[in-house]
Design an enzyme around this catalytic site. Structure first.
Site, PDB file in Angstrom:
ATOM      1  N   ASP A  13       0.705  -1.022  -0.129  1.00 22.87           N
ATOM      2  CA  ASP A  13       0.073   0.065   0.343  1.00 22.87           C
ATOM      3  C   ASP A  13       1.047   0.680  -0.142  1.00 22.87           C
ATOM      4  OD1 ASP A  13      -2.073   2.485   0.304  1.00 22.87           O
ATOM      5  OD2 ASP A  13      -3.026   0.975   1.980  1.00 22.87           O
ATOM      6  N   ARG A  67      -0.075   4.049  -1.143  1.00 22.69           N
ATOM      7  CA  ARG A  67      -1.131   6.113  -0.457  1.00 22.69           C
ATOM      8  C   ARG A  67      -0.826   6.741   0.188  1.00 22.69           C
ATOM      9  NH1 ARG A  67      -6.404   2.919  -0.394  1.00 22.69           N
ATOM     10  NH2 ARG A  67      -5.675   1.445   0.942  1.00 22.69           N
TER      11      ARG A  67
END
Length: 293
Positions: A197, A199
């Site tokens: 991830d 982000r």
């Protein structure tokens, strides 16, 4: 001519208080000044009235658009080059240099003691096509319905640069093929040498600090512990998590099981069935993607 690049229109928007700038803490700063932390500085357009239809209910939300100052500056520089060449056909390349995030304000969240908030990462396949390989589209629909019903108001933050947990649409398409070959969603990322991830929620935090007027209590519709941790680390210390379950089906149960093993706040019964909304859980309407269009 791009209205956000043309100097005359820019000055008019500034004079009308529709274009301004905030720092990473959500504080307004001089829109013409030199930022010492330009990587965290956001240019803001809004509020822009936007009529929407939420499950047959007509209402008007306030839309704010946010873009990092560094990205807008690069787009401005490229625009000057394109103008000097006189080739307007190439203006479309500017979009690739800017990731514009959005906030929709339902009602008056600034008046709420504990406003309801959804920070939603863009998912082209789920949000636009209605793909059932993930639960993103139904989550977005369910969240917007909950926000529209919440009194006195709530906020949807839509992060445009988060496709595929930050890897982009092309890489996401490759991971789908790897998943069809037997890998789970996180294994597929690793096979490409990409993070589980990647982000970044720092822009979302600055947006919420600005819109709410500082670090205030809020309820966040999410199952993702990383999202909670990132927002807290960026100055939103008073977040209370509220689980959101929507769109579970035979196509995405394996995907959701992998997210649960990764740490998402999901119970086995959340994945095996799609339970009816419980009182107070924020799931106030059925997701649109489960209905006939």
């Amino acid at each position: 001519m791009f209205s956000y690049i043309d100097p005359e229109i820019r000055e008019r928007l500034i004079a009308d208080h529709q274009l301004f700038r905030i720092d990473g803490r959500g504080q307004r700063i001089d829109v013409n000044g030199v930022s010492t932390d330009s990587d965290l500085t956001l240019n803001v357009l809004g509020p822009i009235p936007m009529p929407v239809d939420i499950e047959g209910r007509q209402l008007v939300v306030r839309w704010y658009a946010f873009v990092r100052h560094t990205e807008l500056r690069r787009a401005n520089e490229m625009a000057e080059i394109l103008r000097s060449r006189g080739d307007q056909r190439l203006f479309s390349v500017l979009a690739s240099h800017m990731s514009v995030n959005s906030a929709l304000l339902f009602g008056h969240p600034e008046r709420a003691e504990e406003p309801l908030v959804r920070v939603h990462s863009c998912c082209f396949t789920g949000d636009v096509f209605g793909s059932k390989r993930c639960e993103c589209g139904p989550q977005l629909d369910s969240a917007m319905c909950a926000l529209s019903e919440h009194e006195p108001g709530g906020i949807l933050v839509y992060m445009s640069g988060h496709e595929g947990r930050g890897i982009g649409l092309w890489a996401k398409a490759i991971t789908y093929l790897l998943q069809d070959a037997g890998q789970d969603t996180y294994q597929a990322n690793r096979s490409l040498g990409l993070p589980d991830d990647s982000r970044d929620f720092s822009d979302a935090a600055a947006m919420l600090l600005f819109l709410l007027g500082g670090d205030r209590p809020l309820r966040l519709l999410t199952n993702n512990p990383k999202k909670l941790e990132d927002l807290r680390n960026k100055g939103l210390s008073q977040i209370r998590q509220q689980k959101i379950v929507a769109g579970v089906n035979e196509w995405n149960r394996r995907y959701l099981h992998a997210k649960r093993l990764w740490g998402h706040c999901l119970e086995p019964e959340d994945i095996n069935v799609n339970p009816p909304a419980e009182e107070g859980d924020g799931s106030l309407c059925p997701p649109r993607h489960n209905q006939q269009r």
